[in-house]
Design a protein around this motif. Structure first.
Motif, PDB file in Angstrom:
ATOM      1  N   VAL A  24      -8.883 -24.482  10.644  1.00 58.40           N
ATOM      2  CA  VAL A  24      -9.794 -24.698  11.776  1.00 58.40           C
ATOM      3  C   VAL A  24     -10.557 -23.405  12.074  1.00 58.40           C
ATOM      4  CG1 VAL A  24      -9.880 -25.071  14.285  1.00 58.40           C
ATOM      5  CG2 VAL A  24      -8.583 -26.633  12.827  1.00 58.40           C
ATOM      6  N   THR A  25      -9.871 -22.283  12.027  1.00 67.34           N
ATOM      7  CA  THR A  25     -10.513 -20.989  12.265  1.00 67.34           C
ATOM      8  C   THR A  25     -11.556 -20.709  11.194  1.00 67.34           C
ATOM      9  OG1 THR A  25      -8.533 -20.197  13.387  1.00 67.34           O
ATOM     10  CG2 THR A  25     -10.084 -18.524  12.593  1.00 67.34           C
ATOM     11  N   ALA A  26     -11.254 -21.037   9.946  1.00 69.14           N
ATOM     12  CA  ALA A  26     -12.230 -20.856   8.866  1.00 69.14           C
ATOM     13  C   ALA A  26     -13.446 -21.759   9.081  1.00 69.14           C
ATOM     14  CB  ALA A  26     -11.577 -21.138   7.508  1.00 69.14           C
ATOM     15  N   TYR A  30     -17.360 -20.584   9.692  1.00 67.59           N
ATOM     16  CA  TYR A  30     -18.454 -21.150   8.903  1.00 67.59           C
ATOM     17  C   TYR A  30     -19.563 -21.681   9.814  1.00 67.59           C
ATOM     18  CZ  TYR A  30     -21.046 -24.429   5.987  1.00 67.59           C
ATOM     19  OH  TYR A  30     -22.059 -25.114   5.351  1.00 67.59           O
ATOM     20  N   GLU A  31     -19.174 -22.285  10.930  1.00 64.89           N
ATOM     21  CA  GLU A  31     -20.137 -22.872  11.859  1.00 64.89           C
ATOM     22  C   GLU A  31     -20.639 -21.867  12.900  1.00 64.89           C
ATOM     23  OE1 GLU A  31     -17.937 -26.249  13.395  1.00 64.89           O
ATOM     24  OE2 GLU A  31     -18.696 -27.526  11.775  1.00 64.89           O
ATOM     25  N   VAL A  88     -13.599 -31.831   9.401  1.00 63.69           N
ATOM     26  CA  VAL A  88     -13.360 -31.820   7.959  1.00 63.69           C
ATOM     27  C   VAL A  88     -13.800 -30.447   7.475  1.00 63.69           C
ATOM     28  CG1 VAL A  88     -14.052 -32.765   5.724  1.00 63.69           C
ATOM     29  CG2 VAL A  88     -13.831 -34.275   7.679  1.00 63.69           C
ATOM     30  N   PHE A  89     -12.983 -29.842   6.636  1.00 66.70           N
ATOM     31  CA  PHE A  89     -13.353 -28.540   6.095  1.00 66.70           C
ATOM     32  C   PHE A  89     -12.729 -28.377   4.723  1.00 66.70           C
ATOM     33  CE2 PHE A  89     -12.423 -23.984   5.479  1.00 66.70           C
ATOM     34  CZ  PHE A  89     -13.715 -23.483   5.524  1.00 66.70           C
ATOM     35  N   VAL A  90     -13.528 -27.854   3.813  1.00 68.93           N
ATOM     36  CA  VAL A  90     -13.060 -27.478   2.489  1.00 68.93           C
ATOM     37  C   VAL A  90     -13.489 -26.029   2.277  1.00 68.93           C
ATOM     38  CG1 VAL A  90     -13.218 -27.916   0.002  1.00 68.93           C
ATOM     39  CG2 VAL A  90     -13.274 -29.842   1.622  1.00 68.93           C
ATOM     40  N   ALA A  91     -12.567 -25.190   1.878  1.00 63.80           N
ATOM     41  CA  ALA A  91     -12.897 -23.780   1.637  1.00 63.80           C
ATOM     42  C   ALA A  91     -14.082 -23.698   0.672  1.00 63.80           C
ATOM     43  CB  ALA A  91     -11.688 -23.052   1.068  1.00 63.80           C
ATOM     44  N   PRO A  92     -15.050 -22.832   0.960  1.00 67.10           N
ATOM     45  CA  PRO A  92     -16.282 -22.782   0.151  1.00 67.10           C
ATOM     46  C   PRO A  92     -16.051 -22.681  -1.350  1.00 67.10           C
ATOM     47  CG  PRO A  92     -16.526 -21.425   2.100  1.00 67.10           C
ATOM     48  CD  PRO A  92     -15.084 -21.892   2.078  1.00 67.10           C
ATOM     49  N   GLU A  93     -15.057 -21.923  -1.768  1.00 68.51           N
ATOM     50  CA  GLU A  93     -14.817 -21.747  -3.203  1.00 68.51           C
ATOM     51  C   GLU A  93     -14.249 -23.001  -3.871  1.00 68.51           C
ATOM     52  OE1 GLU A  93     -11.279 -19.909  -0.990  1.00 68.51           O
ATOM     53  OE2 GLU A  93     -13.444 -20.081  -0.701  1.00 68.51           O
ATOM     54  N   HIS A  94     -13.900 -24.013  -3.074  1.00 70.13           N
ATOM     55  CA  HIS A  94     -13.341 -25.252  -3.627  1.00 70.13           C
ATOM     56  C   HIS A  94     -14.258 -26.458  -3.399  1.00 70.13           C
ATOM     57  CE1 HIS A  94      -9.550 -23.394  -4.677  1.00 70.13           C
ATOM     58  NE2 HIS A  94      -9.598 -22.771  -3.516  1.00 70.13           N
ATOM     59  N   TRP A 126     -28.002 -28.394  11.798  1.00 70.47           N
ATOM     60  CA  TRP A 126     -28.481 -27.435  10.801  1.00 70.47           C
ATOM     61  C   TRP A 126     -27.718 -27.527   9.477  1.00 70.47           C
ATOM     62  CZ3 TRP A 126     -24.565 -24.520   9.056  1.00 70.47           C
ATOM     63  CH2 TRP A 126     -23.509 -24.215   9.920  1.00 70.47           C
ATOM     64  N   ASN A 127     -26.653 -28.320   9.428  1.00 75.02           N
ATOM     65  CA  ASN A 127     -25.799 -28.357   8.234  1.00 75.02           C
ATOM     66  C   ASN A 127     -26.343 -29.358   7.207  1.00 75.02           C
ATOM     67  OD1 ASN A 127     -23.737 -28.251   6.373  1.00 75.02           O
ATOM     68  ND2 ASN A 127     -22.105 -28.299   7.911  1.00 75.02           N
ATOM     69  N   ALA A 128     -27.460 -28.992   6.596  1.00 76.41           N
ATOM     70  CA  ALA A 128     -28.140 -29.880   5.650  1.00 76.41           C
ATOM     71  C   ALA A 128     -27.260 -30.313   4.473  1.00 76.41           C
ATOM     72  CB  ALA A 128     -29.433 -29.227   5.152  1.00 76.41           C
ATOM     73  N   PRO A 129     -26.449 -29.430   3.881  1.00 73.49           N
ATOM     74  CA  PRO A 129     -25.595 -29.893   2.778  1.00 73.49           C
ATOM     75  C   PRO A 129     -24.625 -30.995   3.206  1.00 73.49           C
ATOM     76  CG  PRO A 129     -25.696 -27.499   2.776  1.00 73.49           C
ATOM     77  CD  PRO A 129     -26.346 -27.972   4.052  1.00 73.49           C
TER      78      PRO A 129
END
Length: 162
Positions: A24-26, A30-31, A88-94, A126-129
């Motif tokens: 959640v902190t990550a 990100y946001e 929902v969150f997925v670490a950027p590298e994954h 703003w989160n187009a992806p």
């Protein structure tokens, strides 16, 4: 619970509270909302143990790399329940491994199995992806609705009235 090439999904359990807080902190970072995280691991422990929230954890090689949390809602218009995906969150590298799709597919399966009418969530404008991904899975934006929030001093002031 379910295996996919490169990752697996499993139900979140109360003992995942520290992991959920970390993810959640990550997400908040990100946001650009890192300063808004007030939750503690104990909060997540209580919510998961009390079944106020349900969730999934994505793992790669035994390491948590993403999460999805949701709770039950009810629609007076349909007369049926629904599920609200809180985060929902997925670490950027994954990302781009299909984890997001797997999260939404699993929640959709559970909604259908339980006879729910819909699954809903918010996304930052703003989160187009993310918005593009949601359109690819068939989600439709609800542009005619605007979210409202009562919190902090305003919440307490209203509660204290008459």
């Amino acid at each position: 619970m379910s295996r996919h090439p490169g990752f697996s999904l499993r139900d979140a359990r109360p003992r995942d509270a520290e992991t959920v807080l970390r993810l959640v902190t990550a997400l908040a970072e990100y946001e650009n909302l890192g300063n808004e995280v007030k939750a503690t691991a104990q909060d997540f422990y209580g919510a998961l143990a009390g079944k106020k929230v349900k969730g999934l954890i994505a793992e790669a090689d035994g390491e948590p790399i993403g999460f999805c949390l949701w709770y039950d809602t009810f629609s007076t218009f349909t007369g049926r329940g629904g599920l609200w995906i809180e985060d929902v969150f997925v670490a950027p590298e994954h990302r781009r491994l299909g984890i997001g799709r797997a999260f939404f597919q699993e929640v959709a399966k559970r909604a259908v199995a339980d006879g729910h009418a819909r699954v809903e969530w918010n996304v930052l404008d703003w989160n187009a992806p993310a918005i593009a991904f949601y359109r690819r899975i068939g989600a439709v934006g609800q542009d005619e609705w605007t979210d409202q929030r009562l919190t902090g001093e305003a919440l307490h002031a209203l509660a204290a009235e008459g």
